[in-house]
Design a protein around this motif. Structure first.
Motif, PDB file in Angstrom:
ATOM      1  N   ARG A   1      -1.406  -2.772  69.564  1.00 26.57           N
ATOM      2  CA  ARG A   1      -1.954  -2.818  70.927  1.00 26.57           C
ATOM      3  C   ARG A   1      -1.582  -4.139  71.609  1.00 26.57           C
ATOM      4  O   ARG A   1      -1.214  -4.158  72.793  1.00 26.57           O
ATOM      5  N   PHE A   2      -1.672  -5.247  70.873  1.00 25.16           N
ATOM      6  CA  PHE A   2      -1.298  -6.536  71.446  1.00 25.16           C
ATOM      7  C   PHE A   2       0.197  -6.583  71.774  1.00 25.16           C
ATOM      8  O   PHE A   2       0.601  -7.109  72.816  1.00 25.16           O
ATOM      9  N   LEU A   3       1.027  -6.036  70.891  1.00 21.57           N
ATOM     10  CA  LEU A   3       2.468  -6.022  71.142  1.00 21.57           C
ATOM     11  C   LEU A   3       2.815  -5.111  72.323  1.00 21.57           C
ATOM     12  O   LEU A   3       3.765  -5.390  73.068  1.00 21.57           O
ATOM     13  N   LEU A   4       2.044  -4.044  72.485  1.00 22.42           N
ATOM     14  CA  LEU A   4       2.226  -3.177  73.642  1.00 22.42           C
ATOM     15  C   LEU A   4       1.875  -3.919  74.930  1.00 22.42           C
ATOM     16  O   LEU A   4       2.589  -3.821  75.937  1.00 22.42           O
ATOM     17  N   GLN A   5       0.786  -4.676  74.891  1.00 21.23           N
ATOM     18  CA  GLN A   5       0.387  -5.456  76.057  1.00 21.23           C
ATOM     19  C   GLN A   5       1.436  -6.515  76.406  1.00 21.23           C
ATOM     20  O   GLN A   5       1.590  -6.873  77.570  1.00 21.23           O
ATOM     21  N   ALA A   6       2.144  -6.998  75.383  1.00 23.51           N
ATOM     22  CA  ALA A   6       3.196  -7.995  75.606  1.00 23.51           C
ATOM     23  C   ALA A   6       4.544  -7.359  75.918  1.00 23.51           C
ATOM     24  O   ALA A   6       5.557  -8.062  75.997  1.00 23.51           O
ATOM     25  N   ASN A   7       4.557  -6.009  76.074  1.00 21.21           N
ATOM     26  CA  ASN A   7       5.792  -5.269  76.371  1.00 21.21           C
ATOM     27  C   ASN A   7       6.847  -5.430  75.284  1.00 21.21           C
ATOM     28  O   ASN A   7       8.053  -5.467  75.560  1.00 21.21           O
TER      29      ASN A   7
ATOM     30  N   ASP B   1      -9.890   9.829  74.800  1.00 21.63           N
ATOM     31  CA  ASP B   1     -10.866   8.844  75.250  1.00 21.63           C
ATOM     32  C   ASP B   1     -12.252   9.267  74.768  1.00 21.63           C
ATOM     33  O   ASP B   1     -12.808  10.252  75.228  1.00 21.63           O
ATOM     34  N   THR B   2     -12.775   8.522  73.801  1.00 24.97           N
ATOM     35  CA  THR B   2     -14.119   8.802  73.272  1.00 24.97           C
ATOM     36  C   THR B   2     -15.090   7.683  73.633  1.00 24.97           C
ATOM     37  O   THR B   2     -16.054   7.433  72.909  1.00 24.97           O
ATOM     38  N   SER B   3     -14.809   7.010  74.758  1.00 19.27           N
ATOM     39  CA  SER B   3     -15.706   5.938  75.196  1.00 19.27           C
ATOM     40  C   SER B   3     -17.107   6.446  75.482  1.00 19.27           C
ATOM     41  O   SER B   3     -18.083   5.690  75.372  1.00 19.27           O
ATOM     42  N   TRP B   4     -17.191   7.734  75.837  1.00 20.64           N
ATOM     43  CA  TRP B   4     -18.517   8.302  76.107  1.00 20.64           C
ATOM     44  C   TRP B   4     -19.373   8.350  74.837  1.00 20.64           C
ATOM     45  O   TRP B   4     -20.599   8.351  74.897  1.00 20.64           O
ATOM     46  N   LEU B   5     -18.718   8.374  73.692  1.00 27.80           N
ATOM     47  CA  LEU B   5     -19.445   8.411  72.414  1.00 27.80           C
ATOM     48  C   LEU B   5     -19.677   7.000  71.893  1.00 27.80           C
ATOM     49  O   LEU B   5     -20.820   6.563  71.716  1.00 27.80           O
ATOM     50  N   PHE B   6     -18.578   6.282  71.622  1.00 28.17           N
ATOM     51  CA  PHE B   6     -18.644   4.884  71.189  1.00 28.17           C
ATOM     52  C   PHE B   6     -17.568   4.108  71.939  1.00 28.17           C
ATOM     53  O   PHE B   6     -16.379   4.340  71.714  1.00 28.17           O
ATOM     54  N   SER B   7     -17.968   3.224  72.811  1.00 31.00           N
ATOM     55  CA  SER B   7     -16.982   2.389  73.496  1.00 31.00           C
ATOM     56  C   SER B   7     -16.527   1.278  72.556  1.00 31.00           C
ATOM     57  O   SER B   7     -17.225   0.927  71.592  1.00 31.00           O
ATOM     58  N   ASN B   8     -15.356   0.720  72.836  1.00 35.23           N
ATOM     59  CA  ASN B   8     -14.832  -0.342  71.973  1.00 35.23           C
ATOM     60  C   ASN B   8     -15.725  -1.570  71.966  1.00 35.23           C
ATOM     61  O   ASN B   8     -15.759  -2.314  70.996  1.00 35.23           O
TER      62      ASN B   8
ATOM     63  N   ALA C   1     -21.519  -0.055  67.611  1.00 40.29           N
ATOM     64  CA  ALA C   1     -20.944   0.981  66.748  1.00 40.29           C
ATOM     65  C   ALA C   1     -19.429   0.987  66.841  1.00 40.29           C
ATOM     66  O   ALA C   1     -18.728   1.134  65.826  1.00 40.29           O
ATOM     67  N   GLY C   2     -18.897   0.832  68.061  1.00 43.49           N
ATOM     68  CA  GLY C   2     -17.450   0.821  68.224  1.00 43.49           C
ATOM     69  C   GLY C   2     -16.800  -0.358  67.535  1.00 43.49           C
ATOM     70  O   GLY C   2     -15.747  -0.227  66.897  1.00 43.49           O
ATOM     71  N   LYS C   3     -17.417  -1.543  67.655  1.00 40.54           N
ATOM     72  CA  LYS C   3     -16.897  -2.734  66.984  1.00 40.54           C
ATOM     73  C   LYS C   3     -16.896  -2.553  65.469  1.00 40.54           C
ATOM     74  O   LYS C   3     -15.925  -2.877  64.775  1.00 40.54           O
ATOM     75  N   THR C   4     -18.025  -2.060  64.955  1.00 41.42           N
ATOM     76  CA  THR C   4     -18.155  -1.884  63.506  1.00 41.42           C
ATOM     77  C   THR C   4     -17.148  -0.883  62.976  1.00 41.42           C
ATOM     78  O   THR C   4     -16.449  -1.127  61.981  1.00 41.42           O
TER      79      THR C   4
ATOM     80  N   ASP D   1     -10.588   3.276  67.640  1.00 45.10           N
ATOM     81  CA  ASP D   1     -10.277   2.833  68.997  1.00 45.10           C
ATOM     82  C   ASP D   1     -10.637   3.989  69.919  1.00 45.10           C
ATOM     83  O   ASP D   1     -10.206   5.125  69.702  1.00 45.10           O
ATOM     84  N   ALA D   2     -11.410   3.702  70.952  1.00 48.59           N
ATOM     85  CA  ALA D   2     -11.889   4.772  71.826  1.00 48.59           C
ATOM     86  C   ALA D   2     -10.760   5.427  72.611  1.00 48.59           C
ATOM     87  O   ALA D   2     -10.835   6.619  72.925  1.00 48.59           O
ATOM     88  N   SER D   3      -9.714   4.685  72.936  1.00 49.36           N
ATOM     89  CA  SER D   3      -8.617   5.249  73.731  1.00 49.36           C
ATOM     90  C   SER D   3      -7.285   4.686  73.240  1.00 49.36           C
ATOM     91  O   SER D   3      -6.674   3.839  73.899  1.00 49.36           O
ATOM     92  N   PRO D   4      -6.819   5.126  72.083  1.00 50.05           N
ATOM     93  CA  PRO D   4      -5.602   4.551  71.498  1.00 50.05           C
ATOM     94  C   PRO D   4      -4.339   5.079  72.172  1.00 50.05           C
ATOM     95  O   PRO D   4      -4.308   6.191  72.717  1.00 50.05           O
ATOM     96  N   SER D   5      -3.305   4.274  72.091  1.00 50.34           N
ATOM     97  CA  SER D   5      -1.980   4.711  72.536  1.00 50.34           C
ATOM     98  C   SER D   5      -1.256   5.354  71.357  1.00 50.34           C
ATOM     99  O   SER D   5      -1.696   5.262  70.204  1.00 50.34           O
ATOM    100  N   GLY D   6      -0.113   5.974  71.658  1.00 46.98           N
ATOM    101  CA  GLY D   6       0.652   6.617  70.591  1.00 46.98           C
ATOM    102  C   GLY D   6       1.167   5.632  69.566  1.00 46.98           C
ATOM    103  O   GLY D   6       1.154   5.907  68.362  1.00 46.98           O
TER     104      GLY D   6
END
Length: 284
Positions: free
Chosen positions: A199-205, A216-223, A227-230, A238-243
């Motif tokens: 994810r960090f490397l994606l953010q850095a292009n 997107d499962t943020s409605w259940l557990f947001s990052n 619970a999401g952190k744990t 990850d609530a909304s992961p990339s490929g």
């Protein structure tokens, strides 16, 4: 103070969960406590240096320095954890046999411990630098020293308490299953860290997305939730992961599980009776 306590709690919790799993996985290895304390100390020192140089780091690599640093720290932790779980696949039975005698872990356990507990320093480095930067910005924003001190105390104690609960819960696992359980937890931890690094490397292009958001499962557990952190630390949630995150997770999982299976294969045992019964050939 509540805002300070919440952020410190979340960051300390991430580091505490990693440290708890590491400590449980190295149970019975002598001088483990010294390595843990040393790792925490090195991590805090490194976090302070990173925070002091945050502006310079962020400006590197066309403004992607912080993301690349985070990814590098995480990938180093993945490599160390991976080495340990593969090593444990070969030596877990030997460690379990010696576990009842204090300090009788095999010698190779010490080298494994050195690498694995470097993960402690890396975890504290990453989370600690974020805490230091946040607290610095809060102090510049006018929050008093009392509010900072109270928030830090509440956050650190809360995160450490939950991390300790996980550690002592792991110690209740019967010894015949203990190393198997902790190895699985370390594999999931490494896969989750690899996904976060992606994810960090994606953010850095530096990596392609391969799909911006698979679900997107943020409605259940947001990052950002407890619970999401744990779950993010324990199983790589990850609530909304990339490929690319999913691919990184799967590759790490398959490589480590395959390495454990290959290294953990029992060595072929030669039947001495067959060797003794074999006819001797006269030299030609």
């Amino acid at each position: 103070m509540p805002g300070v306590a919440l952020l410190v709690f979340r960051e300390v919790l991430e580091a505490a969960l990693i440290i708890s799993i590491v400590c449980a996985a190295t149970r019975g290895v002598s001088r483990r406590g010294l390595y843990v304390v040393g790792g925490i100390g090195l991590g805090l020192a490194g976090a302070s240096l990173v925070a002091l140089g945050a502006g310079v780091i962020a400006g590197l690599a066309s403004g992607s320095g912080q993301e690349l640093l985070n990814a590098g720290v995480l990938l180093a932790a993945v490599a160390m954890i991976g080495w340990h779980v593969v090593w444990m696949s070969r030596h877990a039975r030997e460690l379990a046999r010696h576990m009842n005698a204090v300090g009788q872990a095999v010698k190779a356990g010490s080298s494994s411990l050195t690498l694995l507990l470097a993960v402690v320093a890396l975890a504290v480095l990453r989370e600690g630098s974020e805490v230091v930067l946040f607290l610095y910005s809060m102090a510049m924003g006018g929050i008093g020293a009392g509010g900072l001190a109270g928030g830090i105390a509440l956050g650190v104690s809360g995160g450490a308490l939950l991390g300790s609960a996980l550690y002592y819960g792991l110690l209740r696992i019967p010894m015949k299953h203990f190393f198997g359980v902790t190895n699985v937890m370390l594999v999931l931890l490494a896969a989750g860290l690899a996904s976060t690094a992606a994810r960090f490397l994606l953010q850095a292009n530096r990596l392609p997305a391969l799909g911006e958001q698979l679900w997107d499962t943020s409605w259940l557990f947001s990052n950002g939730s407890l619970a999401g952190k744990t779950l993010g630390i324990l199983v790589g949630y990850d609530a909304s992961p990339s490929g690319i995150q999913l691919v990184s997770y799967a590759i790490t999982l398959l490589v480590l599980l395959g390495g454990m299976r290959w290294v953990g294969r029992p060595a072929p045992v030669r039947d001495e009776r067959v060797v003794a019964a074999a006819p001797l050939q006269a030299p030609s």
